[in-house]
Design a protein around this motif. Sequence first.
Motif, PDB file in Angstrom:
ATOM      1  N   LEU A  71      -6.117   6.486  -3.628  1.00 10.47           N
ATOM      2  CA  LEU A  71      -5.826   6.582  -5.063  1.00 10.47           C
ATOM      3  C   LEU A  71      -6.857   7.515  -5.702  1.00 10.47           C
ATOM      4  N   ASN A  72      -6.610   8.787  -5.577  1.00  7.86           N
ATOM      5  CA  ASN A  72      -7.609   9.793  -5.941  1.00  7.86           C
ATOM      6  C   ASN A  72      -7.926   9.842  -7.428  1.00  7.86           C
ATOM      7  N   GLN A  73      -6.996   9.378  -8.281  1.00  9.03           N
ATOM      8  CA  GLN A  73      -7.216   9.433  -9.723  1.00  9.03           C
ATOM      9  C   GLN A  73      -7.728   8.108 -10.290  1.00  9.03           C
ATOM     10  N   LEU A  74      -7.882   7.102  -9.433  1.00  6.92           N
ATOM     11  CA  LEU A  74      -8.269   5.782  -9.925  1.00  6.92           C
ATOM     12  C   LEU A  74      -9.697   5.803 -10.463  1.00  6.92           C
ATOM     13  N   GLU A  75      -9.855   5.322 -11.703  1.00 10.22           N
ATOM     14  CA  GLU A  75     -11.166   5.283 -12.345  1.00 10.22           C
ATOM     15  C   GLU A  75     -11.657   3.861 -12.585  1.00 10.22           C
ATOM     16  N   SER A  76     -10.728   2.899 -12.669  1.00  8.86           N
ATOM     17  CA  SER A  76     -11.107   1.517 -12.946  1.00  8.86           C
ATOM     18  C   SER A  76     -10.368   0.586 -11.995  1.00  8.86           C
TER      19      SER A  76
ATOM     20  N   GLY B 119     -12.626   0.778   1.947  1.00  9.93           N
ATOM     21  CA  GLY B 119     -12.638   2.084   1.309  1.00  9.93           C
ATOM     22  C   GLY B 119     -12.315   2.011  -0.168  1.00  9.93           C
ATOM     23  N   LEU B 120     -12.997   2.859  -0.963  1.00  9.59           N
ATOM     24  CA  LEU B 120     -12.780   2.913  -2.402  1.00  9.59           C
ATOM     25  C   LEU B 120     -12.649   4.368  -2.837  1.00  9.59           C
ATOM     26  N   PRO B 121     -11.916   4.620  -3.923  1.00  9.73           N
ATOM     27  CA  PRO B 121     -11.743   6.000  -4.397  1.00  9.73           C
ATOM     28  C   PRO B 121     -13.067   6.590  -4.879  1.00  9.73           C
ATOM     29  N   LEU B 122     -13.308   7.830  -4.560  1.00 14.37           N
ATOM     30  CA  LEU B 122     -14.564   8.467  -4.929  1.00 14.37           C
ATOM     31  C   LEU B 122     -14.687   8.698  -6.430  1.00 14.37           C
ATOM     32  N   ASN B 123     -13.561   8.757  -7.147  1.00 13.05           N
ATOM     33  CA  ASN B 123     -13.598   9.003  -8.591  1.00 13.05           C
ATOM     34  C   ASN B 123     -13.813   7.737  -9.410  1.00 13.05           C
ATOM     35  N   LEU B 124     -13.982   6.606  -8.747  1.00  7.23           N
ATOM     36  CA  LEU B 124     -14.093   5.328  -9.445  1.00  7.23           C
ATOM     37  C   LEU B 124     -15.302   5.316 -10.384  1.00  7.23           C
ATOM     38  N   LYS B 125     -15.051   4.877 -11.644  1.00 11.58           N
ATOM     39  CA  LYS B 125     -16.119   4.768 -12.635  1.00 11.58           C
ATOM     40  C   LYS B 125     -16.441   3.319 -12.987  1.00 11.58           C
ATOM     41  N   LYS B 126     -15.432   2.437 -12.879  1.00 12.41           N
ATOM     42  CA  LYS B 126     -15.633   1.028 -13.200  1.00 12.41           C
ATOM     43  C   LYS B 126     -15.103   0.177 -12.051  1.00 12.41           C
ATOM     44  N   LEU B 127     -15.922  -0.755 -11.588  1.00 13.13           N
ATOM     45  CA  LEU B 127     -15.523  -1.633 -10.485  1.00 13.13           C
ATOM     46  C   LEU B 127     -15.931  -3.062 -10.811  1.00 13.13           C
ATOM     47  N   ARG B 128     -14.954  -3.954 -10.703  1.00 12.07           N
ATOM     48  CA  ARG B 128     -15.207  -5.381 -10.890  1.00 12.07           C
ATOM     49  C   ARG B 128     -14.646  -6.121  -9.687  1.00 12.07           C
ATOM     50  N   LEU B 129     -15.509  -6.819  -8.968  1.00 16.18           N
ATOM     51  CA  LEU B 129     -15.104  -7.598  -7.803  1.00 16.18           C
ATOM     52  C   LEU B 129     -15.314  -9.072  -8.101  1.00 16.18           C
TER      53      LEU B 129
ATOM     54  N   GLU C 266       0.831  -1.204   0.000  1.00 13.60           N
ATOM     55  CA  GLU C 266       0.000   0.000   0.000  1.00 13.60           C
ATOM     56  C   GLU C 266       0.865   1.253   0.000  1.00 13.60           C
ATOM     57  N   LYS C 267       1.965   1.208   0.721  1.00 13.03           N
ATOM     58  CA  LYS C 267       2.860   2.366   0.772  1.00 13.03           C
ATOM     59  C   LYS C 267       3.446   2.659  -0.607  1.00 13.03           C
ATOM     60  N   ILE C 268       3.760   1.603  -1.358  1.00 15.08           N
ATOM     61  CA  ILE C 268       4.274   1.802  -2.716  1.00 15.08           C
ATOM     62  C   ILE C 268       3.198   2.424  -3.600  1.00 15.08           C
ATOM     63  N   LEU C 269       1.976   1.929  -3.493  1.00 12.81           N
ATOM     64  CA  LEU C 269       0.884   2.478  -4.296  1.00 12.81           C
ATOM     65  C   LEU C 269       0.657   3.957  -3.987  1.00 12.81           C
ATOM     66  N   ARG C 270       0.899   4.348  -2.758  1.00 15.22           N
ATOM     67  CA  ARG C 270       0.743   5.758  -2.396  1.00 15.22           C
ATOM     68  C   ARG C 270       1.770   6.640  -3.104  1.00 15.22           C
ATOM     69  N   CYS C 271       2.829   6.025  -3.610  1.00 11.50           N
ATOM     70  CA  CYS C 271       3.845   6.772  -4.359  1.00 11.50           C
ATOM     71  C   CYS C 271       3.479   6.908  -5.837  1.00 11.50           C
ATOM     72  N   LEU C 272       2.324   6.380  -6.215  1.00  7.43           N
ATOM     73  CA  LEU C 272       1.883   6.419  -7.612  1.00  7.43           C
ATOM     74  C   LEU C 272       0.555   7.167  -7.680  1.00  7.43           C
ATOM     75  N   PRO C 273       0.574   8.469  -7.480  1.00  5.40           N
ATOM     76  CA  PRO C 273      -0.667   9.233  -7.309  1.00  5.40           C
ATOM     77  C   PRO C 273      -1.517   9.359  -8.559  1.00  5.40           C
ATOM     78  N   ASN C 274      -0.950   9.090  -9.745  1.00  4.98           N
ATOM     79  CA  ASN C 274      -1.701   9.270 -10.985  1.00  4.98           C
ATOM     80  C   ASN C 274      -2.267   7.969 -11.542  1.00  4.98           C
ATOM     81  N   LEU C 275      -2.268   6.930 -10.730  1.00  6.17           N
ATOM     82  CA  LEU C 275      -2.787   5.641 -11.171  1.00  6.17           C
ATOM     83  C   LEU C 275      -4.279   5.756 -11.479  1.00  6.17           C
ATOM     84  N   GLN C 276      -4.663   5.329 -12.686  1.00  5.49           N
ATOM     85  CA  GLN C 276      -6.054   5.421 -13.123  1.00  5.49           C
ATOM     86  C   GLN C 276      -6.729   4.061 -13.243  1.00  5.49           C
ATOM     87  N   ARG C 277      -5.946   3.015 -13.538  1.00 12.13           N
ATOM     88  CA  ARG C 277      -6.511   1.675 -13.707  1.00 12.13           C
ATOM     89  C   ARG C 277      -5.648   0.673 -12.959  1.00 12.13           C
ATOM     90  N   LEU C 278      -6.310  -0.187 -12.191  1.00 17.14           N
ATOM     91  CA  LEU C 278      -5.593  -1.173 -11.390  1.00 17.14           C
ATOM     92  C   LEU C 278      -6.343  -2.496 -11.405  1.00 17.14           C
TER      93      LEU C 278
END
Length: 329
Positions: free
Chosen positions: A174-179, A191-201, A147-159
């Motif tokens: 992950l404030n920029q995560l959309e998918s 917890g999930l990012p508020l900007n999320l547009k696509k979610l698959r669980l 998680e700490k490493i992911l916090r160093c990638l602030p522009n991640l949009q898809r994971l």
Amino acid sequence: MESPSSLPFGLHVRSLLYDFSFVSSVKLISCSYKVLRVFDFKKRSTIWDLVIGYENLVHLRYLAIPFICQPLDLERFHKLEFLVVDNGDEVEIPEILLNMVSLRHMEFKGGAYFGESSCQLATNRKSFQINILQSISVLSIHDEMDEKILRCLPNLQRLKSKLKTSLNHSFDFLNQLESLNLFFYSTNLIGLPLNLKKLRLQFGDVSRKQMEIIGRLPYLEVLKLESVVFEGEQWNTSEGEFPQLKYLKLVRVFIAEWNASSDNFPRLQLIVLNFCRNLKMIPSSLGDIPTLQKIQVYRCGQTINESAKKIEEEQKEMGNEELEVIISE
């Protein structure tokens, strides 16, 4: 079969896809394709060890390769934007990838994880040069260091990720995560990012609280739940939830009762139900959603089939000829 001499050759070749029907052609790379932008070599093969001169392809933007069987000097690919590795087994993500300033997308088809060296880098965020990485797939997350490493990638949009921990986990940083595509097993997702547009669980248990968290995502447009077990095999949606959801897909979900109204999904356009044999019925009020265009049902059993047909008939009686119901076995 073409001979090696008949293959594309010259300084102006920008894109190259190899299937390697013969081995001798690999020797052309070092002297012929120095301005190559796209190199697709993702067929898994030990022939990759025979590639000569790949380190000279410094203008590459896209590189697709099999599992790396030898050290690869990635530092030389300073313009690389897309990296695809067609590995069979899970591999460690090379530390250098976290310091490649042009890299936007990296995909490890067989899965990947952050190693110890990357964790050490994460203790000092200034050591990460990368700031434009937009997508990672498929990443295994084991503990708080990941998680700490992911916090160093602030522009991640898809994971696309596999959570391999029983600890509480949140992606809300992950404030920029959309998918987000998540294999989460029994992890407590809090917890999930508020900007999320696509979610698959996939492959996990979801509590009522977790479904409330998902329902409150203000921009969520696509929700796919696959092989998911609902708490109490019941899903109760509340007013104001899923305000922007357009596409809902349920596959092999363990749910018996689904209580919802048209107010819960005000913008829903498509409902897809596959192999949902435990579900007793589709809420009839969903047919009243003004934006709903189609309901697709596949191998869900007779009761769901009848439920879908009833919704279609009720809508036709009210003059709604636009709703399409497709049932297949």
